[in-house]
Design a protein around this motif. Sequence first.
Motif, PDB file in Angstrom:
ATOM      1  N   ARG A 313       0.828  -1.210   0.000  1.00 36.70           N
ATOM      2  CA  ARG A 313       0.000   0.000   0.000  1.00 36.70           C
ATOM      3  C   ARG A 313       0.862   1.259   0.000  1.00 36.70           C
ATOM      4  NH1 ARG A 313      -4.557  -2.069   4.411  1.00 36.70           N
ATOM      5  NH2 ARG A 313      -5.780  -3.300   2.918  1.00 36.70           N
ATOM      6  N   ILE A 314       1.956   1.241   0.726  1.00 36.73           N
ATOM      7  CA  ILE A 314       2.862   2.389   0.718  1.00 36.73           C
ATOM      8  C   ILE A 314       3.412   2.606  -0.688  1.00 36.73           C
ATOM      9  CG2 ILE A 314       5.127   3.194   1.513  1.00 36.73           C
ATOM     10  CD1 ILE A 314       4.428   1.875   4.243  1.00 36.73           C
ATOM     11  N   ALA A 315       3.795   1.525  -1.353  1.00 40.69           N
ATOM     12  CA  ALA A 315       4.316   1.636  -2.719  1.00 40.69           C
ATOM     13  C   ALA A 315       3.250   2.173  -3.665  1.00 40.69           C
ATOM     14  CB  ALA A 315       4.813   0.271  -3.199  1.00 40.69           C
ATOM     15  N   GLN A 316       2.051   1.634  -3.566  1.00 39.54           N
ATOM     16  CA  GLN A 316       0.971   2.078  -4.445  1.00 39.54           C
ATOM     17  C   GLN A 316       0.612   3.545  -4.184  1.00 39.54           C
ATOM     18  OE1 GLN A 316      -0.631   0.634  -7.059  1.00 39.54           O
ATOM     19  NE2 GLN A 316       0.926  -0.978  -6.888  1.00 39.54           N
ATOM     20  N   ALA A 317       0.654   3.939  -2.916  1.00 37.05           N
ATOM     21  CA  ALA A 317       0.365   5.333  -2.587  1.00 37.05           C
ATOM     22  C   ALA A 317       1.382   6.263  -3.224  1.00 37.05           C
ATOM     23  CB  ALA A 317       0.352   5.522  -1.069  1.00 37.05           C
ATOM     24  N   ARG A 318       2.658   5.888  -3.145  1.00 30.14           N
ATOM     25  CA  ARG A 318       3.690   6.719  -3.764  1.00 30.14           C
ATOM     26  C   ARG A 318       3.470   6.829  -5.280  1.00 30.14           C
ATOM     27  NH1 ARG A 318       5.331  10.755  -3.175  1.00 30.14           N
ATOM     28  NH2 ARG A 318       5.982  10.268  -1.051  1.00 30.14           N
ATOM     29  N   ILE A 319       3.121   5.734  -5.915  1.00 28.24           N
ATOM     30  CA  ILE A 319       2.880   5.740  -7.364  1.00 28.24           C
ATOM     31  C   ILE A 319       1.693   6.644  -7.698  1.00 28.24           C
ATOM     32  CG2 ILE A 319       2.133   4.323  -9.326  1.00 28.24           C
ATOM     33  CD1 ILE A 319       3.686   1.983  -7.949  1.00 28.24           C
ATOM     34  N   LEU A 320       0.607   6.493  -6.957  1.00 29.85           N
ATOM     35  CA  LEU A 320      -0.599   7.287  -7.221  1.00 29.85           C
ATOM     36  C   LEU A 320      -0.335   8.779  -7.036  1.00 29.85           C
ATOM     37  CD1 LEU A 320      -3.314   5.083  -5.465  1.00 29.85           C
ATOM     38  CD2 LEU A 320      -3.087   5.486  -7.913  1.00 29.85           C
ATOM     39  N   ILE A 321       0.394   9.135  -5.987  1.00 32.47           N
ATOM     40  CA  ILE A 321       0.687  10.549  -5.746  1.00 32.47           C
ATOM     41  C   ILE A 321       1.539  11.125  -6.867  1.00 32.47           C
ATOM     42  CG2 ILE A 321       1.928  12.151  -4.233  1.00 32.47           C
ATOM     43  CD1 ILE A 321       1.062  10.348  -1.861  1.00 32.47           C
ATOM     44  N   GLU A 322       2.569  10.393  -7.260  1.00 32.77           N
ATOM     45  CA  GLU A 322       3.460  10.898  -8.320  1.00 32.77           C
ATOM     46  C   GLU A 322       2.716  11.021  -9.647  1.00 32.77           C
ATOM     47  OE1 GLU A 322       6.386  12.136  -7.842  1.00 32.77           O
ATOM     48  OE2 GLU A 322       6.431  11.553  -5.730  1.00 32.77           O
ATOM     49  N   GLN A 323       1.871  10.064  -9.971  1.00 29.42           N
ATOM     50  CA  GLN A 323       1.086  10.147 -11.200  1.00 29.42           C
ATOM     51  C   GLN A 323       0.198  11.393 -11.191  1.00 29.42           C
ATOM     52  OE1 GLN A 323      -1.000   6.416 -11.016  1.00 29.42           O
ATOM     53  NE2 GLN A 323       0.419   5.369 -12.393  1.00 29.42           N
ATOM     54  N   THR A 324      -0.464  11.602 -10.064  1.00 28.55           N
ATOM     55  CA  THR A 324      -1.391  12.728  -9.975  1.00 28.55           C
ATOM     56  C   THR A 324      -0.654  14.055  -9.991  1.00 28.55           C
ATOM     57  OG1 THR A 324      -2.854  11.312  -8.669  1.00 28.55           O
ATOM     58  CG2 THR A 324      -3.343  13.659  -8.667  1.00 28.55           C
ATOM     59  N   ARG A 325       0.503  14.105  -9.331  1.00 28.02           N
ATOM     60  CA  ARG A 325       1.280  15.344  -9.346  1.00 28.02           C
ATOM     61  C   ARG A 325       1.688  15.705 -10.771  1.00 28.02           C
ATOM     62  NH1 ARG A 325       4.955  14.197  -5.864  1.00 28.02           N
ATOM     63  NH2 ARG A 325       4.242  15.462  -4.097  1.00 28.02           N
ATOM     64  N   LEU A 326       2.155  14.730 -11.528  1.00 25.45           N
ATOM     65  CA  LEU A 326       2.571  15.005 -12.909  1.00 25.45           C
ATOM     66  C   LEU A 326       1.389  15.438 -13.770  1.00 25.45           C
ATOM     67  CD1 LEU A 326       5.159  12.134 -13.475  1.00 25.45           C
ATOM     68  CD2 LEU A 326       5.639  14.595 -13.412  1.00 25.45           C
ATOM     69  N   LEU A 327       0.240  14.790 -13.593  1.00 23.62           N
ATOM     70  CA  LEU A 327      -0.959  15.197 -14.319  1.00 23.62           C
ATOM     71  C   LEU A 327      -1.341  16.643 -13.983  1.00 23.62           C
ATOM     72  CD1 LEU A 327      -3.464  12.179 -14.163  1.00 23.62           C
ATOM     73  CD2 LEU A 327      -2.603  13.275 -16.227  1.00 23.62           C
ATOM     74  N   THR A 328      -1.243  16.979 -12.700  1.00 22.07           N
ATOM     75  CA  THR A 328      -1.640  18.315 -12.252  1.00 22.07           C
ATOM     76  C   THR A 328      -0.670  19.378 -12.748  1.00 22.07           C
ATOM     77  OG1 THR A 328      -2.675  17.342 -10.301  1.00 22.07           O
ATOM     78  CG2 THR A 328      -2.216  19.701 -10.224  1.00 22.07           C
ATOM     79  N   LEU A 329       0.608  19.108 -12.644  1.00 27.57           N
ATOM     80  CA  LEU A 329       1.603  20.064 -13.136  1.00 27.57           C
ATOM     81  C   LEU A 329       1.473  20.250 -14.649  1.00 27.57           C
ATOM     82  CD1 LEU A 329       4.720  19.001 -11.031  1.00 27.57           C
ATOM     83  CD2 LEU A 329       3.281  21.015 -10.693  1.00 27.57           C
ATOM     84  N   ASN A 330       1.173  19.168 -15.349  1.00 25.52           N
ATOM     85  CA  ASN A 330       0.983  19.279 -16.796  1.00 25.52           C
ATOM     86  C   ASN A 330      -0.242  20.126 -17.128  1.00 25.52           C
ATOM     87  OD1 ASN A 330       1.546  18.420 -19.639  1.00 25.52           O
ATOM     88  ND2 ASN A 330      -0.472  17.488 -19.418  1.00 25.52           N
TER      89      ASN A 330
END
Length: 414
Positions: A313-330
């Motif tokens: 879950r910690i790994a998946q959380a990190r992946i989800l946050i990074e994906q969303t951050r990149l989408l948002t910055l884009n």
Amino acid sequence: MAFEPTPRVAELQARLQAFMAEHIYPNEARHMAEAEKLGPFAVHPIIEELKPKARAAGLWNLFLPKDTAELASRVLEPGQGGAGLTNLEYAHLCEIMGRSVLAPEVFNCGAPDTGNMEVLARYGTDAHREQWLKPLLAGEIRSCFAMTEPAVASSDATNIESLIRRDGDEYVINGHKWYTTGASDPRCKISIFMGKTDPDNPNRHLQQSMILVPMDSPGIEVKRSLPVFGFYGMPDRASEVTFTNVRVPATNMLLGEGRGFEIAQGRLGPGRIHHCMRLIGLAERALERMCTRSLQRVAFGKRVADQGVTIERIAQARILIEQTRLLTLNAAHKMDTVGNKEAKLEIAMIKVAAPKMACQVVDWAIQAHGGGGTSNDFGLTVAYALARLLRLADGPDEVHEAQIGKMELRKHKA
């Protein structure tokens, strides 16, 4: 594409993080206690104590973009003009503020005031700006945005039934609104009200108008505060308000009759991305708490952090946050480079992705905390309430997904 902060933004980040560490995080428990004790119809003292400190630190109105600040320049006082940041630059700072539900208002960067200030700057007259924008920029008053109604599905804004009728030099307003954020706050002095001036117009998007309605006008009743998962006054001062034969000067009309839908679309774009930026910070804080708690607790002979399900879950959380951050910055980058209208796909995608991501990460953090995670001691319940609320606010997931799907299908039509 790299979205690293510029040196100027990095310097603001450092100052903001220092302020959060010194003033925000140590006062979160007090904020929660004041919200619970005083309720949604009161001023919470900790916020008023910290606002002057944020202003003195030069961390005030950071949301205010350069073009909006230029429009508001006639009423801006020293220290009120923000930093003139782009959406991409502000994203790095908004994420930090999103780590605490206390922070946004302290920096005068909270909803719905930010969107209302931009509306007043872009569409208000000089008189409107002097009377309402100036004290909003100073943090002296608050505002609300009255659009959603209990009798209709307000995810389709053309359903709105409230009426705005011209009567000589005045408009007469009648309507029943709810989830009007901020209306219960005693500092709320002005509402931006959306209703129909031309309900029979064959073009459903030209039926609505927006008008400024002082909250002390006769005929306005804040009937009740609406709880968000049992929370009153935080994370959202949701309110039910009725407007009965409320009269305001005709000069309070924004931009002109029939322009309400146009204003709403312009207002909601930046508001949506601000919510998403803050949700990334909220999720980061939840992940930090999850990791810290799971490293401290032992179950069945080993730390919770060493349990396979927790590591996953910690790994998946990190992946989800990074994906969303990149989408948002884009999305922020595209808004800056081609405009909000051309960035509507990217804005719609993050409005779906960010709240879902935050809900999932906070839910995992609650699991890692055990029963304590469902209390108010760790800030996770209010975080979940906010994240879940934002799957509905500014348009529910289904509306944005329909828009995304239609745009995708359009690419493949003959």
